[in-house]
Design a protein around this motif. Sequence first.
Motif, short mmCIF file in Angstrom:
data_model
loop_
_atom_site.label_atom_id
_atom_site.label_comp_id
_atom_site.label_asym_id
_atom_site.label_seq_id
_atom_site.Cartn_x
_atom_site.Cartn_y
_atom_site.Cartn_z
N ARG A 175 -15.40 -38.77 7.89
CA ARG A 175 -15.21 -37.68 6.95
C ARG A 175 -13.73 -37.55 6.63
O ARG A 175 -12.89 -37.77 7.52
N GLY A 178 -10.73 -31.94 6.46
CA GLY A 178 -11.13 -30.74 5.73
C GLY A 178 -12.52 -30.83 5.10
O GLY A 178 -12.90 -29.94 4.35
N TRP A 179 -13.26 -31.84 5.43
CA TRP A 179 -14.61 -31.99 4.86
C TRP A 179 -15.48 -30.81 5.25
O TRP A 179 -15.59 -30.47 6.41
N GLN A 180 -16.10 -30.19 4.25
CA GLN A 180 -16.93 -29.00 4.49
C GLN A 180 -18.42 -29.32 4.44
O GLN A 180 -19.24 -28.47 4.75
N GLY A 181 -18.75 -30.50 4.01
CA GLY A 181 -20.16 -30.84 3.82
C GLY A 181 -20.82 -31.29 5.10
O GLY A 181 -20.24 -31.25 6.19
N TYR A 182 -22.04 -31.78 4.99
CA TYR A 182 -22.80 -32.28 6.14
C TYR A 182 -22.14 -33.54 6.69
O TYR A 182 -21.52 -34.31 5.95
#
Lengths: 240, 81, 199
Positions: A175, A178-182
């Motif tokens: 990722r 700062g990745w906010q997704g799944y």
Amino acid sequence: MKWRFATVADVHPETGRTTSIALRVPGWGGHLAGQHVDVRLTAEDGYQAQRSYSIASAPDDDGLVLTVEEIDDGEVSPYLVEELQPGDELELRGPIGGYFVWEESKGGPLLLVAGGSGIAPLRAMLRHRLARNGDVPVRLLYSARKLDEVIYRDELTRAAENDGIDVHLTLTRERPDGWQGYARRIDRDLIAEVAWPPAERPLAYVCGPTPFVEAAADALVSLGHDPGRIRTERFGPTGS
Amino acid sequence: MLDGNAIAGTLDDIFGREMTLTMSTCGHCASRGPLAETVVYLRAPGVVVRCRMCQAVLMVVVDRRGTYCVDLRGISALALG
Amino acid sequence: MHISRGFHGRRAEADPARVPPGQYVTDDFPVLSAGPTPRVPLDQWSFSMRGEVDEERRWSWEEFQALPRDDVTVDIHCVTKWSKLDTSWGGVSVDTLLDGVDTEATHVLAFCDGGYTTNLPLADVTGGRAWVAFAYDGQPLDPEHGGPARLLVPHLYFWKSAKWVRGLELRSDDEPGFWESYGYHNYGDPWREQRYAGD
């Protein structure tokens, strides 16, 4: 079904490992979103190899687009991804398939579940939905290893700006900061969060490598979705 | 290991029409489903199509120098509309 | 015939005298399968010699490993047109397994986990022409390639080298096996290009 010749109009890299090939196919009678073509290559000594590729363009688009992922040690994909040039001819037949097909008349809501290059036929479905400007809600759940392996990323981001179109990515190997997704492989909980409840009776299309499709389809069934409203297409090696 | 979608073109050649939606009944366990949902082994001397529920062989297709030899003994019913 | 500019396929160079008609040489080892890969724990594995024998013989994995072992390097030829040269195998010669067996049988039917079968003349699995192989390239044979053990009969097309073999049934009749009953040649000599029934 006859073999015919298409001319390569454009070759456009999508990610480090995938390339979209735009084709002009004289006499092409159209297709349905989700269908595929068979491609046949012939070497000078007569040796032939044949593979199937989903049509990544919508019936509403001009010309045909195939998106090919280069397989390590592959026999056909390295040729299509690295060698093929505009002006080259490609022998193909199609469109093929009646089961893994979505058209507006089938309604929705539409749940699209993609693993890796399985996004190709689902992208055709999404493009068709947008081109028709209908009101079928769409949720796309797309699993890829890393962000730079997400095919059509900009297009999917723009599609998600439409009302009624949601795109969820899950990145399974790496990722960005700062990745906010799944950030995991698709499982029952992830699908439960993204998909409509079974009472909404979504039409689900699941496409990708065999283990991915089986895990996703099993998860949908275990959540109570009607198996008769789940369509699956498994991708994998076909050369022998 | 793929599914019946992978042989859609071959089935069209053999039957002269789209076959992935066609319902087949397994001669061994009697389960019924579209040919698209069968288990297909492509990397073999022939195409072997198996029942997803019980793995029994439904169909075998051998390409004998351009002629298809098709064995359907594992299918007890095929619903061709 | 349309030629795809610049397409070569993935084939290796080889001495033509070693390549049967219609074959291409590969450096890979393609995995071909007609069904799911069986997984048998070694403590449940056995190999049997049955049918027209004075007494059925059976070896456990340990007993099998204690038999005299051959290490051979052979060329293999698949009916799907690929050939692989100089492949190394370790296993037990079928001659060893038949040592001391009294039989009037003329044929064998190899039977396997998963239900696969193939038929051969007894003469084609004796005289140093066949093995039950459990090692490939110095390593235990991978399940994808037929492990724990497969038949190895390199002078015939490789569908006769039955994967996941569990025994040989000696017979005085010739019963077609899996691919033979679906239209492949009953004998399968790659040098006479005997791919299909009637060739």
